[in-house]
Write an enzyme that holds these catalytic residues in place. Structure first.
Site, PDB file in Angstrom:
ATOM      1  N   MET A 159     -12.367   3.974  -1.184  1.00  0.00           N
ATOM      2  CA  MET A 159     -13.124   4.198   0.052  1.00  0.00           C
ATOM      3  C   MET A 159     -13.814   5.542  -0.116  1.00  0.00           C
ATOM      4  O   MET A 159     -13.512   6.516   0.581  1.00  0.00           O
ATOM      5  CB  MET A 159     -12.167   4.171   1.254  1.00  0.00           C
ATOM      6  CG  MET A 159     -11.663   2.773   1.574  1.00  0.00           C
ATOM      7  SD  MET A 159     -10.152   2.763   2.560  1.00  0.00           S
ATOM      8  CE  MET A 159      -8.929   2.839   1.260  1.00  0.00           C
TER       9      MET A 159
ATOM     10  N   GLY B 281       1.256  -1.859   4.210  1.00  0.00           N
ATOM     11  CA  GLY B 281       1.845  -0.532   4.102  1.00  0.00           C
ATOM     12  C   GLY B 281       3.015  -0.405   5.058  1.00  0.00           C
ATOM     13  O   GLY B 281       4.186  -0.453   4.659  1.00  0.00           O
ATOM     14  N   SER B 282       2.707  -0.287   6.358  1.00  0.00           N
ATOM     15  CA  SER B 282       3.741  -0.032   7.368  1.00  0.00           C
ATOM     16  C   SER B 282       4.834  -1.088   7.376  1.00  0.00           C
ATOM     17  O   SER B 282       6.024  -0.755   7.446  1.00  0.00           O
ATOM     18  CB  SER B 282       3.116   0.014   8.754  1.00  0.00           C
ATOM     19  OG  SER B 282       1.934   0.747   8.728  1.00  0.00           O
TER      20      SER B 282
ATOM     21  N   ASP C 127      -4.782   3.355  -2.050  1.00  0.00           N
ATOM     22  CA  ASP C 127      -5.925   3.641  -1.174  1.00  0.00           C
ATOM     23  C   ASP C 127      -6.489   5.019  -1.484  1.00  0.00           C
ATOM     24  O   ASP C 127      -5.814   6.030  -1.308  1.00  0.00           O
ATOM     25  CB  ASP C 127      -5.474   3.581   0.295  1.00  0.00           C
ATOM     26  CG  ASP C 127      -5.215   2.150   0.742  1.00  0.00           C
ATOM     27  OD1 ASP C 127      -6.138   1.321   0.638  1.00  0.00           O
ATOM     28  OD2 ASP C 127      -4.085   1.861   1.187  1.00  0.00           O
TER      29      ASP C 127
ATOM     30  N   MET D  65     -11.133  -6.410   4.992  1.00  0.00           N
ATOM     31  CA  MET D  65     -10.425  -5.407   5.795  1.00  0.00           C
ATOM     32  C   MET D  65     -10.156  -5.959   7.188  1.00  0.00           C
ATOM     33  O   MET D  65     -11.072  -6.407   7.873  1.00  0.00           O
ATOM     34  CB  MET D  65     -11.274  -4.135   5.948  1.00  0.00           C
ATOM     35  CG  MET D  65     -11.505  -3.335   4.697  1.00  0.00           C
ATOM     36  SD  MET D  65     -10.030  -2.587   3.986  1.00  0.00           S
ATOM     37  CE  MET D  65      -9.293  -1.753   5.382  1.00  0.00           C
TER      38      MET D  65
ATOM     39  N   HIS E  65      -8.169   0.642  -4.269  1.00  0.00           N
ATOM     40  CA  HIS E  65      -9.136   0.413  -3.193  1.00  0.00           C
ATOM     41  C   HIS E  65      -9.899   1.717  -2.946  1.00  0.00           C
ATOM     42  O   HIS E  65      -9.370   2.646  -2.337  1.00  0.00           O
ATOM     43  CB  HIS E  65      -8.361  -0.044  -1.942  1.00  0.00           C
ATOM     44  CG  HIS E  65      -9.201  -0.288  -0.745  1.00  0.00           C
ATOM     45  ND1 HIS E  65      -8.666  -0.482   0.511  1.00  0.00           N
ATOM     46  CD2 HIS E  65     -10.556  -0.386  -0.589  1.00  0.00           C
ATOM     47  CE1 HIS E  65      -9.644  -0.676   1.392  1.00  0.00           C
ATOM     48  NE2 HIS E  65     -10.796  -0.609   0.745  1.00  0.00           N
TER      49      HIS E  65
ATOM     50  N   HIS F 193      -1.009  -1.391  -4.313  1.00  0.00           N
ATOM     51  CA  HIS F 193      -2.286  -1.087  -3.668  1.00  0.00           C
ATOM     52  C   HIS F 193      -2.417   0.423  -3.463  1.00  0.00           C
ATOM     53  O   HIS F 193      -1.582   1.053  -2.805  1.00  0.00           O
ATOM     54  CB  HIS F 193      -2.358  -1.816  -2.325  1.00  0.00           C
ATOM     55  CG  HIS F 193      -3.694  -1.763  -1.654  1.00  0.00           C
ATOM     56  ND1 HIS F 193      -4.726  -2.611  -1.974  1.00  0.00           N
ATOM     57  CD2 HIS F 193      -4.166  -0.948  -0.672  1.00  0.00           C
ATOM     58  CE1 HIS F 193      -5.772  -2.338  -1.218  1.00  0.00           C
ATOM     59  NE2 HIS F 193      -5.465  -1.330  -0.420  1.00  0.00           N
TER      60      HIS F 193
ATOM     61  N   MET G 153      -9.308   7.726  -0.520  1.00  0.00           N
ATOM     62  CA  MET G 153     -10.220   8.087   0.574  1.00  0.00           C
ATOM     63  C   MET G 153     -10.798   9.476   0.341  1.00  0.00           C
ATOM     64  O   MET G 153     -10.097  10.356  -0.170  1.00  0.00           O
ATOM     65  CB  MET G 153      -9.458   8.063   1.899  1.00  0.00           C
ATOM     66  CG  MET G 153      -8.756   6.739   2.158  1.00  0.00           C
ATOM     67  SD  MET G 153      -8.017   6.710   3.786  1.00  0.00           S
ATOM     68  CE  MET G 153      -7.122   5.147   3.716  1.00  0.00           C
TER      69      MET G 153
ATOM     70  N   SER H 151       0.858  -1.195   0.000  1.00  0.00           N
ATOM     71  CA  SER H 151       0.000   0.000   0.000  1.00  0.00           C
ATOM     72  C   SER H 151       0.889   1.239   0.000  1.00  0.00           C
ATOM     73  O   SER H 151       1.701   1.446   0.911  1.00  0.00           O
ATOM     74  CB  SER H 151      -0.886   0.008   1.241  1.00  0.00           C
ATOM     75  OG  SER H 151      -1.395   1.315   1.436  1.00  0.00           O
TER      76      SER H 151
ATOM     77  N   ASP I 236      -6.331  -6.811   4.128  1.00  0.00           N
ATOM     78  CA  ASP I 236      -5.784  -5.453   4.145  1.00  0.00           C
ATOM     79  C   ASP I 236      -5.909  -4.820   5.523  1.00  0.00           C
ATOM     80  O   ASP I 236      -7.014  -4.604   6.022  1.00  0.00           O
ATOM     81  CB  ASP I 236      -6.557  -4.622   3.101  1.00  0.00           C
ATOM     82  CG  ASP I 236      -6.082  -3.192   2.995  1.00  0.00           C
ATOM     83  OD1 ASP I 236      -5.041  -2.851   3.569  1.00  0.00           O
ATOM     84  OD2 ASP I 236      -6.776  -2.408   2.306  1.00  0.00           O
TER      85      ASP I 236
HETATM   86  C1  DX5 Z   1      -6.571   1.298   5.381  1.00  0.00           C
HETATM   87  C2  DX5 Z   1      -6.026   0.914   4.023  1.00  0.00           C
HETATM   88  C3  DX5 Z   1      -4.863  -0.031   4.067  1.00  0.00           C
HETATM   89  C4  DX5 Z   1      -3.698   0.436   4.884  1.00  0.00           C
HETATM   90  C5  DX5 Z   1      -2.649  -0.608   4.999  1.00  0.00           C
HETATM   91  O1  DX5 Z   1      -7.768   1.970   5.201  1.00  0.00           O
HETATM   92  O2  DX5 Z   1      -7.033   0.311   3.245  1.00  0.00           O
HETATM   93  O3  DX5 Z   1      -4.486  -0.371   2.747  1.00  0.00           O
HETATM   94  O4  DX5 Z   1      -3.125   1.591   4.382  1.00  0.00           O
HETATM   95  O5  DX5 Z   1      -1.622  -0.131   5.813  1.00  0.00           O
HETATM   96  P1  DX5 Z   1      -1.030  -0.991   7.023  1.00  0.00           P
HETATM   97  O6  DX5 Z   1      -0.404  -2.211   6.405  1.00  0.00           O
HETATM   98  O7  DX5 Z   1      -0.045  -0.075   7.641  1.00  0.00           O
HETATM   99  O8  DX5 Z   1      -2.178  -1.347   7.929  1.00  0.00           O
HETATM  100 ZN    ZN Z   2      -6.515  -0.592   1.248  1.00  0.00          ZN
END
Ligand code: DX5
Ligand code: ZN
Length: 220
Positions: free
Chosen positions: A70, A199-200, A37, A139, A68, A35, A39, A10, A177
């Site tokens: 949102m 992500g992290s 995201d 999720m 993705h 990926h 938002m 991500s 995710d």
């Molecule tokens: C949260 C996102 C994820 C998120 C993943 O709303 O959909 O994709 O960024 O990041 P980590 O792996 O740090 O949870």
């Molecule tokens: Zn995501």
């Protein structure tokens, strides 16, 4: 386990001042998907990027753009995200009045369709569409932010979705995710997920060694 594991980093945890370089580095490090995201500050309490940024990133890699969404309502933006170069477009059933119509809109663009369940959203919400989608995104945190803690209670739901898909002999991918790390990735795979978003863990562990982190997630 469910065959070949794919890793979808991500970019929410990437350095946004050099997104292009970060994507190119993920490509070289062996990511399967990228990926992205999206938002809107309405469906989720955070704002990220839109189609214009995706369009600018598109020439940098041939990897699958796993987008993705949102955002709500989602339908009006499907064409923009498709034109920008998304390969998989995933939406949340709560973000549309008519799930079947949203699936149709994404297919009309020739893109793969993903449908996503928030941690508390039940399988019933998507069960009747399972044959019409390419990917189910489970999720494992409340959508909105990177760096949250994995919610193990979604593993049971993941297992049930895997059973459902296998019983129907479908090729539908299951993506998980949120909060995926070196410890829990194996449980996620055992539950039936074949695509892991992270992500992290990918950007921060081992001093940000992307190749190493992708490798560990894939093999652990
Ligand atoms: C949260 C996102 C994820 C998120 C993943 O709303 O959909 O994709 O960024 O990041 P980590 O792996 O740090 O949870
Ligand atoms: Zn995501």
């Amino acid at each position: 386990m469910s065959g070949l594991i794919k890793i979808s980093p991500s970019i929410l945890s990437a350095d946004f001042s050099k997104l292009g370089e970060e994507i190119s580095a993920l490509d070289k490090a062996g990511a399967d998907y990228i990926h992205i995201d999206v938002m809107d500050g309405h469906f989720v309490p955070n704002l990220t990027i839109g189609p214009e940024v995706i369009k600018r990133l598109r020439p940098i890699t041939k990897k699958v753009f796993d987008v993705h969404l949102m955002i709500s309502p989602v339908d009006n933006f499907i064409k923009d995200f498709s034109d920008a170069g998304s390969d998989i477009i995933t939406f949340h059933p709560e973000a549309t009045k008519d799930v079947r119509n949203t699936i149709k809109l994404i297919k009309k663009e020739g893109k793969k369709v993903g449908i996503s369940l928030k941690p508390k959203s039940k399988i019933d919400l998507i069960e009747k569409y399972i044959e019409e989608v390419d990917l189910i995104l489970v999720m494992s945190v409340e959508p909105g932010f990177a760096g949250q803690k994995f919610m193990p209670e979604v593993l049971d739901k993941t297992k049930k979705i895997r059973e459902l898909i296998n019983s129907k002999n479908l090729k539908t991918e299951i993506e998980i995710d949120g909060g995926i790390n070196f410890e829990n990735c194996n449980e996620a795979k055992k539950a039936g997920a074949n695509v892991l978003v992270s992500g992290s863990t990918i950007f921060k562990e081992n001093q940000g060694n992307l190749e190493k982190n992708i490798g560990i997630l894939r093999k652990n």
